[in-house]
Design a protein around this motif. Sequence first.
Motif, PDB file in Angstrom:
ATOM      1  N   LYS A 208       5.915   1.512  16.494  1.00  0.00           N
ATOM      2  CA  LYS A 208       7.047   0.903  17.065  1.00  0.00           C
ATOM      3  C   LYS A 208       6.736   0.648  18.263  1.00  0.00           C
ATOM      4  O   LYS A 208       7.435  -0.198  18.979  1.00  0.00           O
ATOM      5  N   SER A 209       5.932   1.048  18.857  1.00  0.00           N
ATOM      6  CA  SER A 209       5.765   0.928  20.776  1.00  0.00           C
ATOM      7  C   SER A 209       5.040  -0.493  21.185  1.00  0.00           C
ATOM      8  O   SER A 209       5.120  -1.006  21.913  1.00  0.00           O
ATOM      9  N   CYS A 210       4.747  -1.111  20.321  1.00  0.00           N
ATOM     10  CA  CYS A 210       4.238  -1.932  20.258  1.00  0.00           C
ATOM     11  C   CYS A 210       4.732  -3.533  19.275  1.00  0.00           C
ATOM     12  O   CYS A 210       5.250  -4.229  19.743  1.00  0.00           O
ATOM     13  N   LYS A 211       4.334  -3.373  18.154  1.00  0.00           N
ATOM     14  CA  LYS A 211       4.739  -5.283  17.191  1.00  0.00           C
ATOM     15  C   LYS A 211       4.525  -6.141  18.266  1.00  0.00           C
ATOM     16  O   LYS A 211       5.289  -6.866  17.207  1.00  0.00           O
TER      17      LYS A 211
ATOM     18  N   THR B 214       0.687  -1.386   0.529  1.00  0.00           N
ATOM     19  CA  THR B 214       0.159  -0.279   0.175  1.00  0.00           C
ATOM     20  C   THR B 214       0.881   1.674   0.016  1.00  0.00           C
ATOM     21  O   THR B 214       2.339   1.414   0.787  1.00  0.00           O
ATOM     22  N   PRO B 215       0.654   2.097  -0.731  1.00  0.00           N
ATOM     23  CA  PRO B 215       1.991   3.880  -0.725  1.00  0.00           C
ATOM     24  C   PRO B 215       1.324   3.847   0.443  1.00  0.00           C
ATOM     25  O   PRO B 215       0.563   4.416   1.041  1.00  0.00           O
ATOM     26  N   GLY B 216       1.914   4.683   1.231  1.00  0.00           N
ATOM     27  CA  GLY B 216       2.606   4.669   1.995  1.00  0.00           C
ATOM     28  C   GLY B 216       2.730   4.433   2.816  1.00  0.00           C
ATOM     29  O   GLY B 216       3.059   4.865   4.644  1.00  0.00           O
ATOM     30  N   PHE B 217       2.647   2.712   2.927  1.00  0.00           N
ATOM     31  CA  PHE B 217       2.796   1.758   4.778  1.00  0.00           C
ATOM     32  C   PHE B 217       4.748   1.787   4.882  1.00  0.00           C
ATOM     33  O   PHE B 217       5.307   1.953   4.827  1.00  0.00           O
ATOM     34  N   VAL B 218       4.114   1.945   6.343  1.00  0.00           N
ATOM     35  CA  VAL B 218       5.165   1.776   7.143  1.00  0.00           C
ATOM     36  C   VAL B 218       5.372   1.055   8.420  1.00  0.00           C
ATOM     37  O   VAL B 218       3.936   0.706   8.503  1.00  0.00           O
ATOM     38  N   ARG B 219       6.530   0.305   8.459  1.00  0.00           N
ATOM     39  CA  ARG B 219       6.093  -0.979   9.435  1.00  0.00           C
ATOM     40  C   ARG B 219       6.515  -0.787  10.683  1.00  0.00           C
ATOM     41  O   ARG B 219       6.687  -1.395  12.021  1.00  0.00           O
ATOM     42  N   ALA B 220       6.851   0.956  11.161  1.00  0.00           N
ATOM     43  CA  ALA B 220       7.074   0.540  12.530  1.00  0.00           C
ATOM     44  C   ALA B 220       6.717   2.562  12.712  1.00  0.00           C
ATOM     45  O   ALA B 220       7.808   3.296  12.440  1.00  0.00           O
ATOM     46  N   LEU B 221       5.240   2.505  13.098  1.00  0.00           N
ATOM     47  CA  LEU B 221       5.022   4.137  12.936  1.00  0.00           C
ATOM     48  C   LEU B 221       4.941   4.045  15.144  1.00  0.00           C
ATOM     49  O   LEU B 221       5.069   3.500  14.878  1.00  0.00           O
ATOM     50  N   ASP B 222       5.698   5.759  14.860  1.00  0.00           N
ATOM     51  CA  ASP B 222       5.900   6.099  16.029  1.00  0.00           C
ATOM     52  C   ASP B 222       4.848   6.522  16.585  1.00  0.00           C
ATOM     53  O   ASP B 222       4.544   8.586  15.704  1.00  0.00           O
ATOM     54  N   PRO B 223       3.752   6.264  17.525  1.00  0.00           N
ATOM     55  CA  PRO B 223       2.471   7.164  17.671  1.00  0.00           C
ATOM     56  C   PRO B 223       2.749   8.556  18.355  1.00  0.00           C
ATOM     57  O   PRO B 223       1.977   9.697  17.997  1.00  0.00           O
ATOM     58  N   LYS B 224       4.086   8.561  18.842  1.00  0.00           N
ATOM     59  CA  LYS B 224       3.803  10.273  19.807  1.00  0.00           C
ATOM     60  C   LYS B 224       4.008  11.248  18.397  1.00  0.00           C
ATOM     61  O   LYS B 224       3.976  12.931  18.650  1.00  0.00           O
ATOM     62  N   SER B 225       5.070  10.626  17.318  1.00  0.00           N
ATOM     63  CA  SER B 225       5.118  12.294  16.192  1.00  0.00           C
ATOM     64  C   SER B 225       3.805  12.089  14.952  1.00  0.00           C
ATOM     65  O   SER B 225       3.619  12.707  14.177  1.00  0.00           O
ATOM     66  N   ALA B 226       3.282  10.758  15.485  1.00  0.00           N
ATOM     67  CA  ALA B 226       1.990  11.023  14.416  1.00  0.00           C
ATOM     68  C   ALA B 226       0.398  11.738  14.514  1.00  0.00           C
ATOM     69  O   ALA B 226       0.153  11.077  16.124  1.00  0.00           O
TER      70      ALA B 226
ATOM     71  N   GLN C  71       1.702   8.519   5.860  1.00  0.00           N
ATOM     72  CA  GLN C  71       2.369   7.180   6.238  1.00  0.00           C
ATOM     73  C   GLN C  71       0.656   6.182   6.802  1.00  0.00           C
ATOM     74  O   GLN C  71      -0.272   6.852   6.782  1.00  0.00           O
ATOM     75  N   VAL C  72       0.879   4.931   6.339  1.00  0.00           N
ATOM     76  CA  VAL C  72       0.083   4.119   5.945  1.00  0.00           C
ATOM     77  C   VAL C  72       0.837   2.998   7.214  1.00  0.00           C
ATOM     78  O   VAL C  72       1.824   2.426   7.506  1.00  0.00           O
ATOM     79  N   THR C  73      -0.545   2.416   7.989  1.00  0.00           N
ATOM     80  CA  THR C  73       0.462   1.100   8.618  1.00  0.00           C
ATOM     81  C   THR C  73      -1.122   0.329   9.064  1.00  0.00           C
ATOM     82  O   THR C  73      -2.302   1.091   9.434  1.00  0.00           O
ATOM     83  N   ASN C  74      -0.317  -1.032   9.962  1.00  0.00           N
ATOM     84  CA  ASN C  74      -1.500  -1.739  10.550  1.00  0.00           C
ATOM     85  C   ASN C  74      -1.750  -2.107  12.205  1.00  0.00           C
ATOM     86  O   ASN C  74      -0.843  -1.402  12.668  1.00  0.00           O
ATOM     87  N   LEU C  75      -2.564  -1.478  12.727  1.00  0.00           N
ATOM     88  CA  LEU C  75      -2.826  -1.822  13.801  1.00  0.00           C
ATOM     89  C   LEU C  75      -4.463  -2.239  14.320  1.00  0.00           C
ATOM     90  O   LEU C  75      -5.106  -2.466  13.662  1.00  0.00           O
ATOM     91  N   GLY C  76      -4.689  -2.892  15.309  1.00  0.00           N
ATOM     92  CA  GLY C  76      -5.254  -3.993  16.428  1.00  0.00           C
ATOM     93  C   GLY C  76      -5.567  -2.611  17.099  1.00  0.00           C
ATOM     94  O   GLY C  76      -5.664  -1.579  17.212  1.00  0.00           O
ATOM     95  N   SER C  77      -7.317  -2.868  17.351  1.00  0.00           N
ATOM     96  CA  SER C  77      -7.887  -1.646  17.618  1.00  0.00           C
ATOM     97  C   SER C  77      -8.005  -1.540  19.872  1.00  0.00           C
ATOM     98  O   SER C  77      -8.222  -0.321  20.333  1.00  0.00           O
ATOM     99  N   VAL C  78      -6.954  -2.622  19.747  1.00  0.00           N
ATOM    100  CA  VAL C  78      -6.522  -2.149  21.901  1.00  0.00           C
ATOM    101  C   VAL C  78      -5.546  -1.729  21.031  1.00  0.00           C
ATOM    102  O   VAL C  78      -5.435  -0.031  21.946  1.00  0.00           O
ATOM    103  N   CYS C  79      -4.540  -1.697  20.474  1.00  0.00           N
ATOM    104  CA  CYS C  79      -3.496  -0.814  19.884  1.00  0.00           C
ATOM    105  C   CYS C  79      -3.546   0.812  19.650  1.00  0.00           C
ATOM    106  O   CYS C  79      -3.227   1.775  20.340  1.00  0.00           O
ATOM    107  N   GLY C  80      -4.301   0.669  19.209  1.00  0.00           N
ATOM    108  CA  GLY C  80      -5.405   1.787  18.520  1.00  0.00           C
ATOM    109  C   GLY C  80      -6.108   3.027  19.370  1.00  0.00           C
ATOM    110  O   GLY C  80      -5.629   4.101  19.748  1.00  0.00           O
ATOM    111  N   LYS C  81      -6.535   2.735  20.320  1.00  0.00           N
ATOM    112  CA  LYS C  81      -7.470   2.665  21.532  1.00  0.00           C
ATOM    113  C   LYS C  81      -6.098   3.381  22.688  1.00  0.00           C
ATOM    114  O   LYS C  81      -6.027   4.613  23.642  1.00  0.00           O
ATOM    115  N   SER C  82      -4.886   2.243  22.847  1.00  0.00           N
ATOM    116  CA  SER C  82      -4.180   3.255  23.608  1.00  0.00           C
ATOM    117  C   SER C  82      -3.332   3.941  23.497  1.00  0.00           C
ATOM    118  O   SER C  82      -2.674   4.888  23.911  1.00  0.00           O
TER     119      SER C  82
END
Length: 297
Positions: free
Chosen positions: A54-57, A22-34, A72-83
């Motif tokens: 980046k904080s989960c993996k 997917t265009p823009g996909f990153v595997r280690a997104l820093d949630p503190k700066s995004a 940027q584009v990435t994947n995350l679970g709903s628990v991680c997203g809420k956290s």
Amino acid sequence: MITISVERGVVRLTSWDEVYETPGFVRALDPKSAALKEIIGVYSFSSRQPCGLKSCKQPHGNGYLVTTTDGQVTNLGSVCGKSAFSVVFTSLQKIFDRDLRAKERRERLEALQSRLPALVARFDNLRDNARPAYKAVTSLRGTGVPQPVADSVQRMMRSGDGAITTNRRGTKREREIALESGIARPDMPYYVTETVGRLSHIAALQSYDSVRKDLLELEPALHRLEGVDVSSLSDKEARHLDKVTGGLDARLDQMEQVVVTLKAFATRDNIAQLAAILDSPADRKLFSVFVASLPST
């Protein structure tokens, strides 16, 4: 599989490789700066891959595909997203889920439209086959037949038992046996219930109301879909049509089976057995006219 919501519908990807491309996909997104912009997809895979934060993996198979304000584009679970993103993620999740349901609903209706001519023809044939049997059952439930017949049929509907019974006064010997057994009282007459016939296919009576409801519900929905642009439907009407036509093939299969049973039930020979419970000549005459209106097979 991942389902991506696009402007005019949905796109489905079948592998993690397609997700990572997917265009823009990153595997280690820093949630503190995004900062989250929107949720664009939901995925469910049997194979588990690391969370894109980046904080989960933590490996997981179910979650969402998200975009950030800087592209940027990435994947995350709903628990991680809420956290990681708190109420922002929860709000975007609700919007995405609602939007996706609406698009998938319209997608199903459009797919149904492509098969509509054959489905409508099948439905119309089913309805036409059902009409004589429905007319007969409606009459048997209290309009156009003597009251003893209607009462007997209502009892059969409640019990699921097609036995046709009559009551007669017991013989002297039958009364004596009943008194000895304690099932009769000395100061009361004793009556014997006898089975004089049995209606076949009685289960049709118990399915009558549900199939009649389905016929009345499906007909306007199918004919509405025949000439409408699905994209022009309001969300409320699209929801209604999707609900009514859900599982249509299986419902038509079931309805056809019930109609076959109804037709077998509402035959002249089967229903004529109920004449045995009638004593009044007027009732017998009325009932004979009704029975003569039924199909012989």
